[in-house]
Design a protein around this motif. Structure first.
Motif, PDB file in Angstrom:
ATOM      1  N   CYS A   1       0.816  -1.219   0.000  1.00  0.00           N
ATOM      2  CA  CYS A   1       0.000   0.000   0.000  1.00  0.00           C
ATOM      3  C   CYS A   1       0.849   1.268   0.000  1.00  0.00           C
ATOM      4  CB  CYS A   1      -0.921   0.023   1.209  1.00  0.00           C
ATOM      5  SG  CYS A   1      -2.016  -1.390   1.330  1.00  0.00           S
TER       6      CYS A   1
ATOM      7  N   CYS B   1       1.146   2.571  -3.408  1.00  0.00           N
ATOM      8  CA  CYS B   1      -0.025   2.378  -4.270  1.00  0.00           C
ATOM      9  C   CYS B   1      -0.457   3.684  -4.931  1.00  0.00           C
ATOM     10  CB  CYS B   1      -1.183   1.807  -3.447  1.00  0.00           C
ATOM     11  SG  CYS B   1      -2.668   1.601  -4.421  1.00  0.00           S
TER      12      CYS B   1
ATOM     13  N   ARG C   1      -9.708   3.094  -8.805  1.00  0.00           N
ATOM     14  CA  ARG C   1     -10.594   2.270  -9.635  1.00  0.00           C
ATOM     15  C   ARG C   1     -11.891   2.990  -9.948  1.00  0.00           C
ATOM     16  NH1 ARG C   1      -7.395  -1.031  -6.614  1.00  0.00           N
ATOM     17  NH2 ARG C   1      -6.836  -2.983  -7.629  1.00  0.00           N
TER      18      ARG C   1
ATOM     19  N   GLY D   1      -5.742  -0.346   2.639  1.00  0.00           N
ATOM     20  CA  GLY D   1      -6.644  -1.430   3.030  1.00  0.00           C
ATOM     21  C   GLY D   1      -5.955  -2.744   3.322  1.00  0.00           C
ATOM     22  N   ALA D   2      -5.053  -3.168   2.459  1.00  0.00           N
ATOM     23  CA  ALA D   2      -4.437  -4.486   2.645  1.00  0.00           C
ATOM     24  C   ALA D   2      -3.541  -4.499   3.878  1.00  0.00           C
ATOM     25  CB  ALA D   2      -3.638  -4.875   1.397  1.00  0.00           C
TER      26      ALA D   2
ATOM     27  N   ASP E   1      -5.964   5.695   2.344  1.00  0.00           N
ATOM     28  CA  ASP E   1      -6.297   4.256   2.304  1.00  0.00           C
ATOM     29  C   ASP E   1      -5.028   3.402   2.292  1.00  0.00           C
ATOM     30  OD1 ASP E   1      -9.434   4.050   1.067  1.00  0.00           O
ATOM     31  OD2 ASP E   1      -8.334   5.910   0.814  1.00  0.00           O
TER      32      ASP E   1
ATOM     33  N   CYS F   1      -9.330   2.614  -3.158  1.00  0.00           N
ATOM     34  CA  CYS F   1      -8.662   1.416  -2.633  1.00  0.00           C
ATOM     35  C   CYS F   1      -9.553   0.220  -2.957  1.00  0.00           C
ATOM     36  CB  CYS F   1      -8.477   1.540  -1.124  1.00  0.00           C
ATOM     37  SG  CYS F   1      -7.737   0.096  -0.341  1.00  0.00           S
ATOM     38  N   LEU F   2      -8.913  -0.917  -3.185  1.00  0.00           N
ATOM     39  CA  LEU F   2      -9.671  -2.139  -3.454  1.00  0.00           C
ATOM     40  C   LEU F   2     -10.594  -2.473  -2.276  1.00  0.00           C
ATOM     41  CD1 LEU F   2     -10.025  -4.351  -5.510  1.00  0.00           C
ATOM     42  CD2 LEU F   2      -8.013  -5.485  -4.611  1.00  0.00           C
ATOM     43  N   TYR F   3     -10.197  -2.068  -1.090  1.00  0.00           N
ATOM     44  CA  TYR F   3     -10.967  -2.389   0.114  1.00  0.00           C
ATOM     45  C   TYR F   3     -11.910  -1.261   0.537  1.00  0.00           C
ATOM     46  CZ  TYR F   3      -7.924  -6.410   0.987  1.00  0.00           C
ATOM     47  OH  TYR F   3      -7.243  -7.599   0.894  1.00  0.00           O
TER      48      TYR F   3
HETATM   49  S1  SF4 Z   1      -5.160  -2.349  -0.497  1.00  0.00           S
HETATM   50 FE1  SF4 Z   1      -5.748  -0.345  -1.287  1.00  0.00          FE
HETATM   51  S2  SF4 Z   1      -4.040   1.035  -0.833  1.00  0.00           S
HETATM   52 FE2  SF4 Z   1      -3.320  -1.096  -0.559  1.00  0.00          FE
HETATM   53  S3  SF4 Z   1      -2.402  -1.592  -2.543  1.00  0.00           S
HETATM   54 FE3  SF4 Z   1      -4.528  -2.327  -2.636  1.00  0.00          FE
HETATM   55  S4  SF4 Z   1      -5.682  -0.612  -3.522  1.00  0.00           S
HETATM   56 FE4  SF4 Z   1      -3.695   0.194  -2.879  1.00  0.00          FE
END
Ligand code: SF4
Length: 339
Positions: free
Chosen positions: A253, A256, A260, A307-308, A305, A270-272
Motif C-alpha cells: 500500500c 499504491c 478504480r 486497506g491491505a 487508504d 482502494c480495493l478495500y
Molecule cells: S489495499 Fe488499497 S491502498 Fe493497498 S495496494 Fe490495494 S488498492 Fe492500494
C-alpha cells in the motif's frame, strides 16, 4: 496535482467497463445470483473517455481496462481507440479472462492497446471447469495463443494461487508461460469483496510460492526494481522471469498509486474501500472538465487508504464483506470494482 495524504501520486487508473462476467470463479463470484448495476447507469464510451481526460490532466498515464469481463462490452476496441488516440497514456492495458480474446485480439491491437494480461488459474480443463463453473478452458488457451501468434509483447498470465486447488501447478504454469512468451504472476488469494468463501488457511503465501518453485528450479533471483507495480519479479536460473503479487501477506500500500472506476462511474481509492466518489453522476449532472478535476484532486489529496495493510494488522481475518451487504451494494463486489 498534489499527492495523497501518504505522499502517493495518482498515476494509475483501472476502469471496469462492465460488472458482468462469463465465468463464475469461486474466489470472486461464488454465489448463484448477483445484483447487477442498472443498465442505464453504465457509462458510455464517450463518458468514460471524458473522465479519463480529467485523470490524464491530473497526471494519470497508466490505464487498465477491467471488469467483470471487459471483452463482454460490445466493441471494446472502440474505447481503446478513443483512449489511445490522444497519445497521453504511457500504458494502456487490458485484463481479461481470455474466453473471448481470440476473436477480438486483432481489433484490440489495431486499435492501439499496448498489452494484455490474461487470468488463468489452471492448465487442466476439468479443474478449470470446477473452478469457474464454465467449460471454457480451450477458449482461454486459444486466446493466449492468438496473442502469441501476433508476436504481441507484454503478455502476462495472472494466476490466483489457492491451497489445495491449484498450488500443485505452479511449475506447469511457468512452463506454459514460457511456451507462449507470457510472464506468469502468482497472486495470493485476497479477502476482498466477493470472496465470501475466503479463509487464511487457503492462502499460499509468497514465501511458500517461492519455496515450491525453488524446489523445482533451484535458486531464484529477485529482481531489484523500483516502482509501484504490484508484482515483485524474480528470475529462474534459465532466465525465465515471473512475478508474485503478495497483497495478503506482504502488502504494498505504501507505494499504491492506483484507483478504480466502476462501470457506472463510481471512483474508489482502494480495493478495500467501502465508499466511492460518484464521478458518473457529477458528469451527467453537467460538471465541466475543471469541476471534475477539482473534485478528483480534492478527493485524492485526502486519501489515506491502505486497506491491505490494515487487513494484515487485524490478525484473525474472515471475509471482508458478508453476502447480505454485497447484495445491498454491488459496488462492494470485486467483479464490479475490477480486482
Ligand atoms: S489495499 Fe488499497 S491502498 Fe493497498 S495496494 Fe490495494 S488498492 Fe492500494
Amino acid at each position: 496535482m498534489q499527492p495523497d495524504a501518504l505522499g502517493r501520486p495518482l498515476r494509475n487508473l483501472r476502469i471496469s467497463v462492465t460488472d458482468r462476467c462469463n465465468l463464475r470463479c469461486g474466489y470472486c463470484m461464488p454465489e448463484e445470483e448477483y445484483v447487477w448495476l442498472p443498465r442505464e447507469d453504465i457509462l458510455s464510451f464517450e463518458e468514460v473517455a471524458r473522465l479519463v481526460e480529467v485523470f490524464e490532466d491530473l497526471g494519470v498515464d497508466k490505464v487498465r481496462l477491467t471488469g467483470g469481463e471487459p471483452l463482454l462490452r460490445k466493441d471494446l476496441d472502440r474505447l481503446v481507440r478513443m483512449l489511445g488516440s490522444a497519445g497521453r497514456l504511457r500504458d494502456l492495458a487490458l485484463t481479461t479472462n481470455g474466453v473471448l480474446l481470440a476473436e477480438q485480439v486483432s481489433a484490440l491491437r489495431t486499435a492501439g492497446l499496448h498489452r494484455v494480461t490474461v487470468s488463468l488459474d489452471t492448465m487442466r480443463p476439468e479443474r478449470f471447469k470446477a473452478l469457474t463453473r464454465r467449460d471454457a478452458h480451450a477458449r482461454v488457451l486459444e486466446g493466449i495463443a492468438a496473442v502469441h501468434a501476433l508476436g504481441w509483447p507484454g503478455l502476462k498470465i495472472d494466476t490466483v494461487v489457492i491451497r489445495g486447488i491449484n498450488d500443485d501447478e505452479l511449475a506447469d504454469l511457468i512452463e506454459y508461460g514460457r511456451s507462449v512468451g507470457g510472464e506468469v504472476r502468482f497472486i495470493e488469494y485476497m479477502d476482498v469483496g466477493g470472496a465470501t468463501t475466503w479463509s487464511m488457511d487457503q492462502v499460499v503465501s509468497r514465501r511458500e510460492i517461492l519455496a515450491i518453485l525453488e524446489r523445482r528450479y533451484g535458486a531464484i533471483e529477485p529482481l531489484a526494481e523500483a516502482g509501484s507495480a504490484p508484482a515483485d519479479r524474480f528470475r529462474l536460473a534459465d532466465g525465465t522471469i515471473f512475478g508474485v503479487i503478495s497483497s495478503t501477506t506482504q502488502p504494498f500500500c505504501h507505494a499504491c498509486d492506483r484507483s478504480r472506476l466502476t462501470a457506472d462511474g463510481k471512483w474508489y481509492l482502494c480495493l478495500y474501500a467501502t465508499r466511492g466518489t460518484d464521478l458518473g453522476r457529477a458528469l451527467r449532472a453537467g460538471a465541466s472538465r475543471d469541476d471534475l478535476a477539482r473534485l478528483v484532486a480534492a478527493t485524492w489529496r485526502q486519501r489515506a487508504d491502505r486497506g491491505a495493510e490494515q487487513r494484515l494488522a487485524l490478525g484473525a481475518r474472515r471475509p471482508l464483506v458478508q453476502i447480505g451487504e454485497l447484495k445491498r451494494d454491488p459496488h462492494l463486489e470485486m467483479h464490479t470494482r475490477g480486482g
